[in-house]
Design a protein around this motif. Structure first.
Motif, mmCIF file in Angstrom:
data_model
loop_
_atom_site.group_PDB
_atom_site.id
_atom_site.type_symbol
_atom_site.label_atom_id
_atom_site.label_comp_id
_atom_site.label_asym_id
_atom_site.label_seq_id
_atom_site.Cartn_x
_atom_site.Cartn_y
_atom_site.Cartn_z
ATOM 1 N N ALA A 127 0.943 -1.314 -0.040
ATOM 2 C CA ALA A 127 -0.047 -0.024 -0.108
ATOM 3 C C ALA A 127 0.732 1.388 -0.112
ATOM 4 O O ALA A 127 0.434 2.238 -0.090
ATOM 5 C CB ALA A 127 -0.822 -0.019 1.306
ATOM 6 N N ARG A 128 2.427 1.181 -0.094
ATOM 7 C CA ARG A 128 2.968 2.268 0.005
ATOM 8 C C ARG A 128 2.735 3.130 1.205
ATOM 9 O O ARG A 128 2.873 4.535 1.260
ATOM 10 C CB ARG A 128 3.003 3.284 -1.174
ATOM 11 C CG ARG A 128 3.050 2.541 -2.619
ATOM 12 C CD ARG A 128 4.284 1.711 -2.816
ATOM 13 N NE ARG A 128 4.309 1.188 -4.339
ATOM 14 C CZ ARG A 128 3.863 0.075 -4.864
ATOM 15 N NH1 ARG A 128 3.270 -0.695 -4.167
ATOM 16 N NH2 ARG A 128 3.888 0.068 -6.127
ATOM 17 N N ARG A 129 2.724 2.488 2.538
ATOM 18 C CA ARG A 129 2.538 3.166 3.778
ATOM 19 C C ARG A 129 3.840 3.591 4.472
ATOM 20 O O ARG A 129 4.680 2.926 4.631
ATOM 21 C CB ARG A 129 1.477 2.541 4.613
ATOM 22 C CG ARG A 129 0.230 2.179 4.193
ATOM 23 C CD ARG A 129 -0.822 1.663 5.517
ATOM 24 N NE ARG A 129 -0.463 2.124 6.576
ATOM 25 C CZ ARG A 129 -1.284 1.920 7.725
ATOM 26 N NH1 ARG A 129 -1.984 1.021 7.519
ATOM 27 N NH2 ARG A 129 -0.925 2.647 8.910
ATOM 28 N N ALA A 130 4.122 4.604 4.662
ATOM 29 C CA ALA A 130 5.287 5.324 5.653
ATOM 30 C C ALA A 130 5.040 4.873 6.880
ATOM 31 O O ALA A 130 5.775 4.945 7.411
ATOM 32 C CB ALA A 130 5.160 6.845 5.460
ATOM 33 N N TRP A 131 3.994 4.654 7.527
ATOM 34 C CA TRP A 131 3.646 4.199 9.066
ATOM 35 C C TRP A 131 3.076 2.819 9.049
ATOM 36 O O TRP A 131 2.214 2.235 8.334
ATOM 37 C CB TRP A 131 2.537 4.974 9.481
ATOM 38 C CG TRP A 131 2.857 6.484 9.945
ATOM 39 C CD1 TRP A 131 2.937 7.374 8.973
ATOM 40 C CD2 TRP A 131 3.654 6.736 11.121
ATOM 41 N NE1 TRP A 131 3.369 8.430 9.575
ATOM 42 C CE2 TRP A 131 3.794 8.104 10.993
ATOM 43 C CE3 TRP A 131 3.848 6.254 12.420
ATOM 44 C CZ2 TRP A 131 4.634 8.876 12.025
ATOM 45 C CZ3 TRP A 131 4.356 6.939 13.474
ATOM 46 C CH2 TRP A 131 4.648 8.376 13.387
ATOM 47 N N LEU A 132 3.871 1.922 9.585
ATOM 48 C CA LEU A 132 3.451 0.531 9.904
ATOM 49 C C LEU A 132 2.359 0.478 10.805
ATOM 50 O O LEU A 132 2.852 1.243 11.991
ATOM 51 C CB LEU A 132 4.626 -0.415 10.383
ATOM 52 C CG LEU A 132 5.561 -0.945 9.218
ATOM 53 C CD1 LEU A 132 6.674 -1.809 9.959
ATOM 54 C CD2 LEU A 132 4.642 -2.179 8.637
ATOM 55 N N PRO A 133 1.336 -0.378 10.805
ATOM 56 C CA PRO A 133 0.394 -0.417 11.929
ATOM 57 C C PRO A 133 1.211 -0.948 13.293
ATOM 58 O O PRO A 133 1.860 -1.965 12.967
ATOM 59 C CB PRO A 133 -0.776 -0.847 11.373
ATOM 60 C CG PRO A 133 -0.064 -1.939 10.395
ATOM 61 C CD PRO A 133 1.057 -1.040 9.658
ATOM 62 N N VAL A 134 0.550 -0.903 14.375
ATOM 63 C CA VAL A 134 1.109 -1.180 15.607
ATOM 64 C C VAL A 134 0.359 -2.644 15.873
ATOM 65 O O VAL A 134 -0.962 -2.693 15.557
ATOM 66 C CB VAL A 134 0.909 -0.498 16.890
ATOM 67 C CG1 VAL A 134 1.314 -0.856 18.033
ATOM 68 C CG2 VAL A 134 1.832 0.847 16.500
ATOM 69 N N LEU A 135 0.838 -3.661 16.161
ATOM 70 C CA LEU A 135 0.390 -4.900 16.505
ATOM 71 C C LEU A 135 0.504 -5.143 18.159
ATOM 72 O O LEU A 135 1.490 -5.265 18.552
ATOM 73 C CB LEU A 135 0.902 -6.121 15.694
ATOM 74 C CG LEU A 135 0.262 -6.895 14.566
ATOM 75 C CD1 LEU A 135 -1.302 -7.389 14.942
ATOM 76 C CD2 LEU A 135 -0.043 -5.797 13.400
ATOM 77 N N ALA A 136 -0.583 -5.101 18.820
ATOM 78 C CA ALA A 136 -0.735 -5.019 20.261
ATOM 79 C C ALA A 136 -0.659 -6.483 20.650
ATOM 80 O O ALA A 136 -0.853 -7.507 19.813
ATOM 81 C CB ALA A 136 -1.955 -4.446 20.681
ATOM 82 N N GLY A 137 -0.767 -6.751 22.055
ATOM 83 C CA GLY A 137 -0.993 -8.242 22.460
ATOM 84 C C GLY A 137 0.420 -8.727 22.796
ATOM 85 O O GLY A 137 1.437 -8.486 22.104
#
Length: 244
Positions: free
Chosen positions: A140-150
């Motif tokens: 998706a050409r995202r500059a921000w990686l989503p955080v994975l909680a848990g």
């Protein structure tokens, strides 16, 4: 077509860079980038750099950095609590939600989750979600990686605490009267969205979440799968917020 994006631990400070390791292998061997082609580098925390390939090695590229940039984090922040699903449905949900812009995904061990993340199995399952989010962010050409909680997942009590600390929280529920398309949304802070597993959200869980401040909402007359409900809801929120 836009330039491909590759994730690095830290962006280069010099004008030249060797891209090696897994990302270099993917760029040189899988995507077969050649001298003169452009690519994007991102650190997953908003930092970006544009570069041009100057030489191709065995599983590596030599690059000239042509520009640097920074993408601000989106506001409000969108967090999806995703009920753990069986098979690959959870990974499908993570992939799609990452592509449409989720900021954080919280794996939730709901009472009706067929699969429970326990011990090493849970660690491996979470690692698959992390890898899926990483690859989807690159696509998706995202500059921000989503955080994975848990660690590896979150309990109902932990989710309730997260809801209580949010600016707004919504639980997708097929019997809700309010619609996500019309509820009031904040313009800052954090919005938490809860998506149940295949068997849905149990009444005690729903009561816990509403007591913590969440509002039950529905998307429409159809009952969506756990792998599609989150991405549909994020699409609604992204359209209503200044994201899309």
């Amino acid at each position: 077509m836009s330039a491909p994006l590759f994730l690095v631990e830290s962006l280069p400070t010099a004008a030249q860079l060797t891209l090696d390791g897994p990302e270099g292998h993917h760029a040189a061997t899988v995507q077969r980038l050649r001298v003169g082609e452009e690519l994007l580098l991102a650190d997953g925390r908003g930092g970006t750099a544009s570069a041009v390939v100057t030489a191709v090695g065995r599983g590596s590229l030599e690059l000239d950095v042509t520009s640097r940039g920074y993408v601000d984090a989106s506001v409000p922040r969108l967090v999806v609590v995703q009920g753990i699903a069986k098979g690959d449905r959870g990974e499908l949900a993570v992939q799609a939600m990452t592509e449409v812009g989720v900021d954080e995904i919280v794996p939730w061990g709901a009472s009706r989750s067929v699969v429970q993340w326990r011990g090493d199995r849970g660690v491996r399952a979470r690692e698959k979600w992390v890898a899926t989010a990483r690859e989807a962010a690159k696509q998706a050409r995202r500059a921000w990686l989503p955080v994975l909680a848990g660690a590896p997942d979150e309990s109902t009590a932990a989710v309730a605490r997260r809801i209580a600390g949010s600016t707004a929280a919504f639980v997708l529920h097929e019997e809700a009267d309010d619609r996500l398309t019309t509820v009031e949304l904040p313009d800052a802070g954090e919005i938490v969205l809860v998506v149940g597993p295949e068997g849905g959200i149990a009444e005690p869980e729903l009561a816990t979440f509403t007591a913590a401040g969440a509002r039950p909402v529905r998307l429409g007359p159809s009952v969506l799968r756990t792998s599609t409900a989150g991405v549909a809801a994020l699409s609604v929120l992204s359209t209503r917020l200044p994201r899309w």
